[in-house]
Scaffold this active site. Structure first.
Site, mmCIF file in Angstrom:
data_model
loop_
_atom_site.group_PDB
_atom_site.id
_atom_site.type_symbol
_atom_site.label_atom_id
_atom_site.label_comp_id
_atom_site.label_asym_id
_atom_site.label_seq_id
_atom_site.Cartn_x
_atom_site.Cartn_y
_atom_site.Cartn_z
ATOM 1 C CB SER A 106 -11.545 8.821 0.580
ATOM 2 O OG SER A 106 -11.083 9.531 1.285
ATOM 3 C CG HIS A 127 -14.783 8.373 4.854
ATOM 4 N ND1 HIS A 127 -15.671 8.472 3.929
ATOM 5 C CD2 HIS A 127 -13.825 9.045 4.858
ATOM 6 C CE1 HIS A 127 -14.957 9.297 3.128
ATOM 7 N NE2 HIS A 127 -13.885 9.888 3.513
ATOM 8 C CD GLU A 139 -19.335 7.091 3.832
ATOM 9 O OE1 GLU A 139 -18.386 7.601 3.670
ATOM 10 O OE2 GLU A 139 -20.219 7.086 2.921
ATOM 11 C CG ASN A 177 -15.330 10.561 -1.386
ATOM 12 O OD1 ASN A 177 -15.466 11.733 -1.411
ATOM 13 N ND2 ASN A 177 -14.734 9.858 0.030
HETATM 14 N N1 LIG Z 1 -8.071 14.941 2.672
HETATM 15 C C1 LIG Z 1 -9.206 14.764 2.840
HETATM 16 O O1 LIG Z 1 -10.200 15.402 2.915
HETATM 17 C C2 LIG Z 1 -9.635 13.458 3.506
HETATM 18 C C3 LIG Z 1 -11.059 13.052 4.026
HETATM 19 C C4 LIG Z 1 -11.414 11.892 4.537
HETATM 20 C C5 LIG Z 1 -10.450 10.917 4.163
HETATM 21 N N2 LIG Z 1 -9.404 11.025 3.906
HETATM 22 C C6 LIG Z 1 -8.410 9.823 3.827
HETATM 23 O O2 LIG Z 1 -7.445 9.695 4.839
HETATM 24 C C7 LIG Z 1 -6.343 9.304 4.300
HETATM 25 C C8 LIG Z 1 -5.338 10.392 4.773
HETATM 26 O O3 LIG Z 1 -5.459 11.452 3.757
HETATM 27 P P1 LIG Z 1 -4.759 12.886 4.034
HETATM 28 O O4 LIG Z 1 -5.338 13.791 3.158
HETATM 29 O O5 LIG Z 1 -4.428 12.986 5.369
HETATM 30 O O6 LIG Z 1 -3.404 12.559 3.343
HETATM 31 P P2 LIG Z 1 -1.869 13.134 3.474
HETATM 32 O O7 LIG Z 1 -0.935 12.832 2.269
HETATM 33 O O8 LIG Z 1 -2.116 14.383 4.032
HETATM 34 O O9 LIG Z 1 -1.304 12.246 4.737
HETATM 35 C C9 LIG Z 1 -1.009 10.976 4.680
HETATM 36 C C10 LIG Z 1 -0.086 10.913 6.057
HETATM 37 O O10 LIG Z 1 0.121 9.540 5.943
HETATM 38 C C11 LIG Z 1 1.550 9.111 6.113
HETATM 39 N N3 LIG Z 1 1.999 7.744 5.790
HETATM 40 C C12 LIG Z 1 2.220 7.568 4.553
HETATM 41 N N4 LIG Z 1 2.835 6.145 4.575
HETATM 42 C C13 LIG Z 1 2.527 5.687 5.678
HETATM 43 C C14 LIG Z 1 2.854 4.710 6.448
HETATM 44 N N5 LIG Z 1 3.139 3.363 5.788
HETATM 45 N N6 LIG Z 1 2.747 4.444 7.844
HETATM 46 C C15 LIG Z 1 2.417 5.441 8.612
HETATM 47 N N7 LIG Z 1 2.011 6.606 8.048
HETATM 48 C C16 LIG Z 1 2.191 6.818 6.639
HETATM 49 C C17 LIG Z 1 2.520 10.393 5.445
HETATM 50 O O11 LIG Z 1 3.576 10.775 5.882
HETATM 51 C C18 LIG Z 1 1.344 11.410 5.782
HETATM 52 O O12 LIG Z 1 1.629 12.084 6.878
HETATM 53 C C19 LIG Z 1 -6.584 8.924 2.916
HETATM 54 O O13 LIG Z 1 -6.984 7.440 2.962
HETATM 55 C C20 LIG Z 1 -7.746 9.858 2.290
HETATM 56 O O14 LIG Z 1 -8.454 9.101 1.419
HETATM 57 C C21 LIG Z 1 -8.989 12.174 3.262
#
Ligand SMILES: NC(=O)c1ccc[n+]([C@@H]2O[C@H](COP(=O)([O-])OP(=O)(O)OC[C@H]3O[C@@H](n4cnc5c(N)ncnc54)[C@H](O)[C@@H]3O)[C@@H](O)[C@H]2O)c1
Length: 269
Positions: A106, A127, A139, A177
């Site tokens: 993000s 993104h 994005e 963001n």
């Molecule tokens: N939550 C949102 O609204 C949103 C929107 C756009 C982008 N993002 C981005 O997406 C990414 C994930 O966010 P999220 O909200 O899904 O987080 P989350 O914490 O719900 O999920 C993260 C996942 O990654 C896994 N993980 C952690 N370390 C790992 C590794 N070394 N290898 C493999 N898997 C691993 C975890 O077990 C978990 O299942 C982040 O970079 C976040 O900024 C989030």
């Protein structure tokens, strides 16, 4: 986010390998995909056979070496620069030489993730927005070394996923963001200072600005840990105090009140 991206790719006809660190996490991801597709079956936007076919195109695994044959790997791990850098280093070792490594980050620098690999020309930001199956935008972020060829391939692939790619250069928080998160942070400051209740803050922004949900509800939906991580990237990246995360946001994250995913954030779920 990872299971949403896997679902959208499988729905577009691509075979997908979905990798997480534990079986329980993978199970949760597959359940989320199942529920999301079932909603479309119930609304008659998808047949039960098509749902089954999409589901079967997704292979869950904890084994990194299962990603060896992929032409594209989309990283969507925790929003932490150390964790992501390590993941990119590892992916660079195991992926095919011509594979593209994309990040769903993000806010974290794509240039920095690219520099952790021997193929910075093939590293790019994709993104996706939350919820991935619903939201149209991706994005696309070019790192300093991302090649035009990589950009063109990802632009084209994003359209094949049924999404709209919009381009942006690498800068803290990119566009989405950099604009969204300071607004959410400001709403949290208003709550912290007692300017209005959570319901008033959200109601004013919803009804007054025609936003589909108020900023505090949206923060809970995104995850307060993710919001804090993004504010920290903006604060560090620009070195400008206007991006300092609100102490109330820090306190909630310290308490484990991460929003919807933990059952409590600014609201209770
Ligand atoms: N939550 C949102 O609204 C949103 C929107 C756009 C982008 N993002 C981005 O997406 C990414 C994930 O966010 P999220 O909200 O899904 O987080 P989350 O914490 O719900 O999920 C993260 C996942 O990654 C896994 N993980 C952690 N370390 C790992 C590794 N070394 N290898 C493999 N898997 C691993 C975890 O077990 C978990 O299942 C982040 O970079 C976040 O900024 C989030």
């Amino acid at each position: 986010m990872g299971n949403g991206i896997a679902q959208v790719a499988a729905r577009a006809g691509f075979p997908v390998v979905m990798r997480d660190v534990g079986e329980d996490l993978l199970g949760r991801g597959m359940t989320a995909i199942d529920k999301s597709l079932q909603r479309d079956v119930d609304k008659e936007r998808l047949t039960a056979e098509a749902k089954q076919a999409i589901f079967e195109r997704i292979r869950p695994t904890t084994d990194l070496s299962d990603l060896r044959e992929a032409f594209l790997i989309v990283e969507a791990v925790t929003e932490d620069v150390q964790v992501k850098t390590e993941v990119f280093r590892t992916l660079d070792r195991i992926a095919k030489a011509d594979a593209i490594l994309a990040s769903n980050t993000s806010s974290i620098s794509i240039t920095r993730l690219g520099a952790a690999t021997e193929r910075p020309d093939k590293v790019i930001g994709m993104h996706f927005m939350n919820p991935v199956p619903v939201m149209k935008l991706v994005e696309i972020i070019r790192g300093a070394a991302t090649s035009d060829e990589t950009y063109q391939q990802i632009h084209c692939l994003t359209e094949k996923l049924g999404k709209v790619p919009l381009e942006c250069n690498d800068s803290p928080g990119f566009i989405s963001n950099r604009v969204l998160m300071p607004m959410i942070n400001e709403a949290i400051f208003a709550l912290y200072e007692g300017v209005a209740s959570r319901e008033s803050i959200d109601g004013i922004m919803k009804l007054g600005m025609n936003h589909p949900m108020g900023p505090l509800t949206l923060a809970d939906f995104i995850g307060l840990d993710v919001c804090l991580a993004i504010m920290n990237v903006l604060h560090d990246g620009f070195g400008d105090s206007k991006y300092r995360p609100c102490p109330l946001l820090k306190r909630y994250v310290d308490a484990g009140w991460l929003g919807r995913k933990s059952g409590r954030g600014f609201y209770e779920y």
